[in-house]
Scaffold this motif. Sequence first.
Motif, PDB file in Angstrom:
ATOM      1  N   GLY A 174       0.702   7.445   2.385  1.00  0.00           N
ATOM      2  CA  GLY A 174       1.775   6.463   2.310  1.00  0.00           C
ATOM      3  C   GLY A 174       2.775   6.614   3.443  1.00  0.00           C
ATOM      4  O   GLY A 174       3.210   5.624   4.042  1.00  0.00           O
ATOM      5  N   ILE A 175       3.109   7.857   3.752  1.00  0.00           N
ATOM      6  CA  ILE A 175       4.077   8.107   4.824  1.00  0.00           C
ATOM      7  C   ILE A 175       3.484   7.741   6.186  1.00  0.00           C
ATOM      8  O   ILE A 175       4.164   7.163   7.045  1.00  0.00           O
ATOM      9  CB  ILE A 175       4.530   9.572   4.795  1.00  0.00           C
ATOM     10  CG1 ILE A 175       5.360   9.828   3.529  1.00  0.00           C
ATOM     11  CG2 ILE A 175       5.343   9.925   6.039  1.00  0.00           C
ATOM     12  CD1 ILE A 175       5.690  11.274   3.291  1.00  0.00           C
ATOM     13  N   GLY A 185       2.004   6.284  -6.958  1.00  0.00           N
ATOM     14  CA  GLY A 185       0.816   6.829  -7.614  1.00  0.00           C
ATOM     15  C   GLY A 185       0.714   8.330  -7.457  1.00  0.00           C
ATOM     16  O   GLY A 185       0.433   9.052  -8.425  1.00  0.00           O
ATOM     17  N   GLY A 186       0.946   8.814  -6.229  1.00  0.00           N
ATOM     18  CA  GLY A 186       0.895  10.253  -5.989  1.00  0.00           C
ATOM     19  C   GLY A 186       1.935  10.998  -6.801  1.00  0.00           C
ATOM     20  O   GLY A 186       1.662  12.071  -7.357  1.00  0.00           O
ATOM     21  N   LEU A 187       3.125  10.425  -6.897  1.00  0.00           N
ATOM     22  CA  LEU A 187       4.206  11.089  -7.640  1.00  0.00           C
ATOM     23  C   LEU A 187       3.905  11.125  -9.138  1.00  0.00           C
ATOM     24  O   LEU A 187       4.070  12.173  -9.781  1.00  0.00           O
ATOM     25  CB  LEU A 187       5.528  10.362  -7.392  1.00  0.00           C
ATOM     26  CG  LEU A 187       6.742  10.899  -8.164  1.00  0.00           C
ATOM     27  CD1 LEU A 187       6.985  12.366  -7.857  1.00  0.00           C
ATOM     28  CD2 LEU A 187       7.978  10.067  -7.855  1.00  0.00           C
ATOM     29  N   VAL A 188       3.472  10.009  -9.702  1.00  0.00           N
ATOM     30  CA  VAL A 188       3.182   9.961 -11.144  1.00  0.00           C
ATOM     31  C   VAL A 188       2.064  10.938 -11.499  1.00  0.00           C
ATOM     32  O   VAL A 188       2.167  11.708 -12.477  1.00  0.00           O
ATOM     33  CB  VAL A 188       2.810   8.530 -11.577  1.00  0.00           C
ATOM     34  CG1 VAL A 188       2.280   8.528 -13.008  1.00  0.00           C
ATOM     35  CG2 VAL A 188       4.023   7.607 -11.462  1.00  0.00           C
ATOM     36  N   LEU A 189       0.984  10.943 -10.726  1.00  0.00           N
ATOM     37  CA  LEU A 189      -0.124  11.860 -10.999  1.00  0.00           C
ATOM     38  C   LEU A 189       0.320  13.312 -10.876  1.00  0.00           C
ATOM     39  O   LEU A 189      -0.072  14.167 -11.682  1.00  0.00           O
ATOM     40  CB  LEU A 189      -1.289  11.573 -10.045  1.00  0.00           C
ATOM     41  CG  LEU A 189      -2.030  10.251 -10.275  1.00  0.00           C
ATOM     42  CD1 LEU A 189      -3.028  10.000  -9.157  1.00  0.00           C
ATOM     43  CD2 LEU A 189      -2.724  10.255 -11.624  1.00  0.00           C
ATOM     44  N   PHE A 190       1.151  13.591  -9.876  1.00  0.00           N
ATOM     45  CA  PHE A 190       1.675  14.953  -9.702  1.00  0.00           C
ATOM     46  C   PHE A 190       2.491  15.381 -10.922  1.00  0.00           C
ATOM     47  O   PHE A 190       2.305  16.478 -11.464  1.00  0.00           O
ATOM     48  CB  PHE A 190       2.541  15.009  -8.439  1.00  0.00           C
ATOM     49  CG  PHE A 190       3.345  16.269  -8.309  1.00  0.00           C
ATOM     50  CD1 PHE A 190       2.776  17.438  -7.809  1.00  0.00           C
ATOM     51  CD2 PHE A 190       4.687  16.296  -8.688  1.00  0.00           C
ATOM     52  CE1 PHE A 190       3.520  18.609  -7.698  1.00  0.00           C
ATOM     53  CE2 PHE A 190       5.434  17.455  -8.577  1.00  0.00           C
ATOM     54  CZ  PHE A 190       4.853  18.618  -8.085  1.00  0.00           C
ATOM     55  N   LEU A 193      -4.568  16.679  -3.742  1.00  0.00           N
ATOM     56  CA  LEU A 193      -4.946  15.261  -3.787  1.00  0.00           C
ATOM     57  C   LEU A 193      -3.704  14.382  -3.803  1.00  0.00           C
ATOM     58  O   LEU A 193      -3.628  13.384  -3.063  1.00  0.00           O
ATOM     59  CB  LEU A 193      -5.791  14.990  -5.039  1.00  0.00           C
ATOM     60  CG  LEU A 193      -6.101  13.513  -5.344  1.00  0.00           C
ATOM     61  CD1 LEU A 193      -6.916  12.891  -4.215  1.00  0.00           C
ATOM     62  CD2 LEU A 193      -6.836  13.382  -6.675  1.00  0.00           C
ATOM     63  N   TYR A 194      -2.721  14.752  -4.605  1.00  0.00           N
ATOM     64  CA  TYR A 194      -1.492  13.957  -4.697  1.00  0.00           C
ATOM     65  C   TYR A 194      -0.688  14.062  -3.407  1.00  0.00           C
ATOM     66  O   TYR A 194      -0.045  13.089  -2.992  1.00  0.00           O
ATOM     67  CB  TYR A 194      -0.650  14.429  -5.887  1.00  0.00           C
ATOM     68  CG  TYR A 194      -1.476  14.700  -7.128  1.00  0.00           C
ATOM     69  CD1 TYR A 194      -2.507  13.830  -7.492  1.00  0.00           C
ATOM     70  CD2 TYR A 194      -1.255  15.821  -7.915  1.00  0.00           C
ATOM     71  CE1 TYR A 194      -3.296  14.079  -8.613  1.00  0.00           C
ATOM     72  CE2 TYR A 194      -2.020  16.083  -9.036  1.00  0.00           C
ATOM     73  CZ  TYR A 194      -3.046  15.217  -9.378  1.00  0.00           C
ATOM     74  OH  TYR A 194      -3.816  15.466 -10.477  1.00  0.00           O
ATOM     75  N   ARG A 238       0.843  -1.210   0.000  1.00  0.00           N
ATOM     76  CA  ARG A 238       0.000   0.000   0.000  1.00  0.00           C
ATOM     77  C   ARG A 238       0.872   1.251   0.000  1.00  0.00           C
ATOM     78  O   ARG A 238       0.584   2.221  -0.715  1.00  0.00           O
ATOM     79  CB  ARG A 238      -0.929  -0.008   1.225  1.00  0.00           C
ATOM     80  CG  ARG A 238      -1.984  -1.114   1.210  1.00  0.00           C
ATOM     81  CD  ARG A 238      -3.024  -0.882   2.285  1.00  0.00           C
ATOM     82  NE  ARG A 238      -3.956  -2.013   2.373  1.00  0.00           N
ATOM     83  CZ  ARG A 238      -3.913  -2.960   3.297  1.00  0.00           C
ATOM     84  NH1 ARG A 238      -2.982  -2.901   4.235  1.00  0.00           N
ATOM     85  NH2 ARG A 238      -4.784  -3.934   3.296  1.00  0.00           N
ATOM     86  N   ILE A 239       1.924   1.218   0.806  1.00  0.00           N
ATOM     87  CA  ILE A 239       2.859   2.353   0.841  1.00  0.00           C
ATOM     88  C   ILE A 239       3.484   2.550  -0.531  1.00  0.00           C
ATOM     89  O   ILE A 239       3.588   3.682  -1.031  1.00  0.00           O
ATOM     90  CB  ILE A 239       3.947   2.101   1.909  1.00  0.00           C
ATOM     91  CG1 ILE A 239       3.331   2.057   3.307  1.00  0.00           C
ATOM     92  CG2 ILE A 239       5.028   3.165   1.831  1.00  0.00           C
ATOM     93  CD1 ILE A 239       4.271   1.546   4.378  1.00  0.00           C
TER      94      ILE A 239
END
Length: 433
Positions: free
Chosen positions: A262-263, A234-239, A254-255, A227-228
């Motif tokens: 995750g953190i 996912g957050g990085l790619v979308l950003f 959102l990102y 999950r992490i």
Amino acid sequence: MFTTSPANSTQKTTSWKIVVPFYSYAALSFLGLTILLLFAGDSFSGHYFQPRLLAITHMATLGWGTMIILGASHQLLPVLVDGKLYSEKLAKATFITCAIGIPLLVYNFWYFQTVWLMQAGAVLVLSGFLLFALNVFRSIWNSNALQVQVYFLFTATLWLCLTALLGTLLVFNFTYNLFSVSHLEYLRLHAHMGLVGWFLMLVAGVASRLLPMFMISKYSNDKLLWRIFWLINGGLVLFLVDVMFAGITYRVYLYLCMLLAGILLFVVYCRQAWKQRIRKKVEAPVKLSLAAVALLMLPLITAAFLIIQIITGSHMALRLSVVYGSLFLLGWLTAIILGMTFKTLPFIIWNKVYQRLSGKQATPSPKDLFSNRLITWQIIFYVPGFILVEMGILLQNSVLLKTGSVLLLATAIVYNVNVGKLVFHRLKRRIAL
């Protein structure tokens, strides 16, 4: 930064001749970084895109953070893949190319000489990272047993190469105008690919293996780690995709929430490992590394304020951008390296000096090879030094910034003395055969 204990490392560990030079180079780079900080106080009062800040940033990310991680990764990879490092020759080539390329980059950034030497430095660093990636990928390819942490390392290595490739193109863009849009737009992508994709992914994955081991905790939760993995990536790619086409918008929150989730899950993982630990007395280096996990919240909180400052065009955006980057590099990254160095390098040196004597006669333990008193002084200097530097940047106060820089320089000196004590450790006469 990461390795294994003497008890289980005799069959798979990489030669100390490969690993120790990375640690030594990183230690000297940390010293150089703090010296540059001391002489660059005025640079923190303006735009973040200026020569001295670029030099300091690349000394921190490449010379300090990346070099020590590269060395430690060469040590840990065989354990994660349950095999051997694919090629020690590639590891040596990685060190040589990076060791030459980094000072070329830093020097030419400091004086902003966008000549062929800067370009050569960028190409050398990129080449070193590609060699490292080849070593990682071939080591993984030859393995039949992969742990979840291997996927963190694999993905982080991809991000490292992408970060270096974009950075190299940006260096050549100074001369050849390769990009049609502002250099600063791509610089934002370059920075986050490195900070989140390389550093955060690598450290989260590897620390999830080592922190429980150092605390002698049997806790493990692969589902949580996956999950992490997906939340951070996912957050990085979308950003990156969104910012590339639309710039900074409110969607970035959102990102940021995905990254924060995750953190926080990683914090939960570390907390569970702490609760289930067998070794109740936790040593200072491990405590500092665990504290570094909490320090990761600071740049994320700053990012939440920074986003709206950028969107509204506030004059505070530039200042918060510098604070944001320095919290990542001088806070979280530096703290975890300062802690983990003295839980990993001692084992490497122990294997070098005493492994052949193990089981034959008494030998010192790895923790006896360095000075705990110096660890204490390192923390005493680092904590107020880091706080004063951040306050100095935020408040634009040169006195606070200079005082904090002096304390960080003292931290680096103490750290180098302790690392030197390890690197130059020799077999005691009373133990020698």
